[in-house]
Scaffold this active site. Sequence first.
Site, PDB file in Angstrom:
ATOM      1  N   CYS A 118       0.795  -1.220   0.000  1.00 12.43           N
ATOM      2  CA  CYS A 118       0.000   0.000   0.000  1.00 12.43           C
ATOM      3  C   CYS A 118       0.832   1.276   0.000  1.00 12.43           C
ATOM      4  O   CYS A 118       0.341   2.326  -0.382  1.00 12.43           O
ATOM      5  CB  CYS A 118      -0.948   0.006   1.191  1.00 12.43           C
ATOM      6  N   HIS A 149      -3.926   7.707   1.891  1.00  8.83           N
ATOM      7  CA  HIS A 149      -4.225   6.394   1.309  1.00  8.83           C
ATOM      8  C   HIS A 149      -5.351   5.747   2.107  1.00  8.83           C
ATOM      9  O   HIS A 149      -5.206   5.509   3.309  1.00  8.83           O
ATOM     10  CB  HIS A 149      -2.993   5.492   1.338  1.00  8.83           C
ATOM     11  N   PHE A 191      -9.930  -5.123  -1.249  1.00  8.02           N
ATOM     12  CA  PHE A 191      -9.020  -4.711  -2.312  1.00  8.02           C
ATOM     13  C   PHE A 191      -9.671  -4.751  -3.689  1.00  8.02           C
ATOM     14  O   PHE A 191     -10.597  -5.527  -3.943  1.00  8.02           O
ATOM     15  CB  PHE A 191      -7.759  -5.584  -2.303  1.00  8.02           C
ATOM     16  N   ASN A 236      -9.646  -0.512  -2.038  1.00 10.98           N
ATOM     17  CA  ASN A 236      -8.224  -0.270  -1.804  1.00 10.98           C
ATOM     18  C   ASN A 236      -7.437  -0.929  -2.936  1.00 10.98           C
ATOM     19  O   ASN A 236      -7.341  -2.149  -3.010  1.00 10.98           O
ATOM     20  CB  ASN A 236      -7.826  -0.858  -0.446  1.00 10.98           C
TER      21      ASN A 236
END
Length: 362
Positions: free
Chosen positions: A138, A274, A186, A307
């Site tokens: 990430c 993020h 994700f 994500n």
Amino acid sequence: HPSAMTARTNGKMGMRQQAEDPAAMLAIGTTNPTNLLQPQDVFAEKLFRVTKSDHLTELKEKLKRISRIDMVATDMPKLAQSAAAKAIAEWGRPATDITHLVFSTYSALQAPSADLKLATLLSLRTTVCRTILSLHGCYGGARALHLAKELAENNRGARVLVACAETTLICFGSPNRANLVGHALFGDGAGAVIVGAGPFSEGERPLFEMVTTTQNTIPWTEHVISMQATAGGIDFHLAIQVPMLIGQNVERCLLDAFDGDAPASWNELFWAVHPGGRPILDNIDTVLKLEPGKLAASRRVLREYGNMSGATIFFVLDELRRRRKKEEDSGHLLLPEWGARPSGRESPSRPCCFALHANPCR
């Protein structure tokens, strides 16, 4: 010979002039897959069932592994190409003007490496300086931008293409307690940014000035996030303590990074965070006492795309600049000029970023 090496280093060919101004992001491109692919294990099961070959279990398992790795090796650089092409088109200069390429991904497990494949797809010149960051997860996007800033500022005239592309296919596997949240959270995506430092050429338009960057690793967290390359893809582990650890450490990391020049309130800054997950954003909101909407760009990206690991930060930056453009057009500019407040500088005519990527060990 030492004397010969000294002479060469001090000669014209060994000199690298620094840029006049801090690096800036000159263009941003993002993309997501346009079609849905059948999971490779489903394909393998159907193929062996309809061909009455279920008894060939070893061959079936081999097909599952081959499908996954080969599909990613072929399609992931193409996904990055799509995002990079958008950034290059916005930048307005030919791709052959790119001097450096920094590519971050954990989805590439083959050689020739994904950075070479991407350079070929984009028809970059053969002398482009390539760097690939692997298994950064990430924080890969932030680290790639960090490196691009250093390259742009220490090589006068350099133009750095930063790209990050990830696909969950490489991590696909049977659900268990360790990966269940990851499978739900994700998504697939790619982002790209052109980074350069002044003097800027005609037509180049800095979007975000990159004032300074720092990295802070939280000690004794090696067990929290891990990825392991295997014959069939990537096995990953994501511990439930991640949101708690970030909440406990984010303000200390920020204070260390500002080194005595932190703003009176964290609300004086704009935020490109993020979005690792909703609990992470909630903890950052609470600990830093952020006003409602400060993390709106990050929350929207998480809601719409999930994500996408290191590529996600490019989507957040793109969302921030869209929101700023909307505010400018309406005559109500609310987004602060600074993502940080360096001492001794007045607010410039473009937003400035202070980049911090604080990450658990991995």
